[in-house]
Design an enzyme around this catalytic site. Structure first.
Site, PDB file in Angstrom:
ATOM      1  N   HIS A  62       0.815  -1.217   0.000  1.00  0.00           N
ATOM      2  CA  HIS A  62       0.000   0.000   0.000  1.00  0.00           C
ATOM      3  C   HIS A  62       0.849   1.268   0.000  1.00  0.00           C
ATOM      4  CE1 HIS A  62      -3.423  -2.505   1.963  1.00  0.00           C
ATOM      5  NE2 HIS A  62      -3.242  -2.802   0.702  1.00  0.00           N
ATOM      6  N   ILE A 106       0.791   6.909   0.125  1.00  0.00           N
ATOM      7  CA  ILE A 106       0.246   5.842   0.963  1.00  0.00           C
ATOM      8  C   ILE A 106      -1.235   5.662   0.646  1.00  0.00           C
ATOM      9  CG2 ILE A 106      -0.143   5.062   3.337  1.00  0.00           C
ATOM     10  CD1 ILE A 106       2.062   7.168   4.144  1.00  0.00           C
ATOM     11  N   CYS A 107      -1.620   4.464   0.332  1.00  0.00           N
ATOM     12  CA  CYS A 107      -3.022   4.132   0.080  1.00  0.00           C
ATOM     13  C   CYS A 107      -3.628   3.683   1.408  1.00  0.00           C
ATOM     14  CB  CYS A 107      -3.117   3.037  -0.988  1.00  0.00           C
ATOM     15  SG  CYS A 107      -4.811   2.571  -1.391  1.00  0.00           S
ATOM     16  N   LEU A 108      -4.254   4.619   2.099  1.00  0.00           N
ATOM     17  CA  LEU A 108      -4.828   4.366   3.422  1.00  0.00           C
ATOM     18  C   LEU A 108      -6.084   5.223   3.545  1.00  0.00           C
ATOM     19  CD1 LEU A 108      -4.379   2.935   6.193  1.00  0.00           C
ATOM     20  CD2 LEU A 108      -3.097   4.967   6.890  1.00  0.00           C
TER      21      LEU A 108
END
Length: 180
Positions: free
Chosen positions: A112, A119-121
């Site tokens: 992620h 950041i893929c969050l």
């Protein structure tokens, strides 16, 4: 203030330049944002999440951009590795999420985390709430890294890095994988 271990720790906030009031009636928004950031800065200095340390040089000239030094948690794939997180706050914080990304020479290899530090969050975009804080974002990132079972980049890393906006908040993320 007492830390969880019962040791007294006292730190003072670094002197910051006073914020200029902007015309157009947004002075109260700026004052509210500055007050919230001062409170969160003090909390991060006095009681940082495990493995996190505020890079105090990063806040000497501006309260709207912070660097947080991070060390990989013991017993994880990232144990002993050192990373840096860049937080940028808009004048709408805390109603608008901060821009958060890894920066520096060591970007974690994670499903992620893109090689440019994005950041893929979900809490950094659509699941953001003003009730969240810098500390809760740091804890979420530590948790995300700690639960990883295999170091690898996202499958679309090369394409994304070539075509994305410099601001990760401008990305329309698809949250389809919470296995790591």
């Amino acid at each position: 203030m007492l830390s969880p271990r019962g040791v007294t720790r006292a730190r003072q906030l670094l002197p910051l330049r006073p914020w200029p009031r902007r015309s157009g009636g947004d002075g109260s928004i700026m004052a509210s944002m500055q007050k919230r950031l001062q409170k969160e800065l003090l909390a991060l200095q006095n009681d940082p999440p495990p493995g996190m340390t505020l890079n105090e040089k990063s806040v000497q000239n501006s309260i709207t951009q912070w660097i947080v030094d991070m060390e990989g948690a013991p017993g994880t794939l990232y144990e002993g590795e050192k990373f840096q997180l860049l937080f940028k706050f808009s004048s709408r914080y805390p109603f608008d999420s901060p821009q958060v990304m890894f920066t520096g020479e060591n970007i974690p290899v994670h499903p992620h985390v893109y090689s440019n530090g994005h950041i893929c969050l979900s809490i950094l975009t659509e699941d953001w709430s003003p009730a969240l804080s810098v500390q809760s974002v740091c804890l979420s990132i530590i948790s995300m890294l700690s639960s990883c079972k295999e170091k690898r980049r996202p499958p679309d890393n090369s394409f994304y890095v070539r075509t994305c906006n410099k601001n990760p908040k401008k990305t329309k993320w698809w949250y389809h994988d919470d296995t790591c």
